[in-house]
Design a protein around this motif. Sequence first.
Motif: not given
Length: 116
Positions: A36, A53, A66, A92-95, A97-98, A112, A114
Motif C-alpha cells: 500500500k 509513504k 497527525w 475512512k482509515i482502518k482505525t 476517520y482522518a 484522526t 480511533y
Amino acid sequence: MKNYDNFFLPVDNLEDAKRYYEELLGLKMKFDFSDKGMAAFNVGGEEPAIILKDKNKFKDLKPTIWFEVSDVMMKYKEMREKGIAFLSEPFKIKTGYAVEFEDPFGNRLGITDYNK
C-alpha cells in the motif's frame, strides 16, 4: 487535540528507506504495508510512529503530523467554522476517520480518531 498520532515522511524509494530507518537508525518496524506504499517505525516506547509513504503511490506528499482527536467529524466541523481550509472531506482509515489541512505557512497537519 489529545496527542500526537503519527509523523508521515515522503520517500522516493520505500525499500531503501526501510533499510535506512531499520538498519542505520536502529528503529523497530511497527508495520509494513509496502503493498500500500507505507511502512511505520516506532521510536522508543512511544505509540506515535514515523510512517514512510512512497511518493510513487501517493501524490502531493509533504512531511505531515497527525494529531489524535476524540471525534474527527466534530473537530472537522469546529475547525471549519474557525476558517481552517481542509485538503479534502474526512476519509475512512482502518482505525476511524482522518482529514488533512495546511497551516498558513504551508506545513501539513491532520487529525484522526480511533472510533472504529
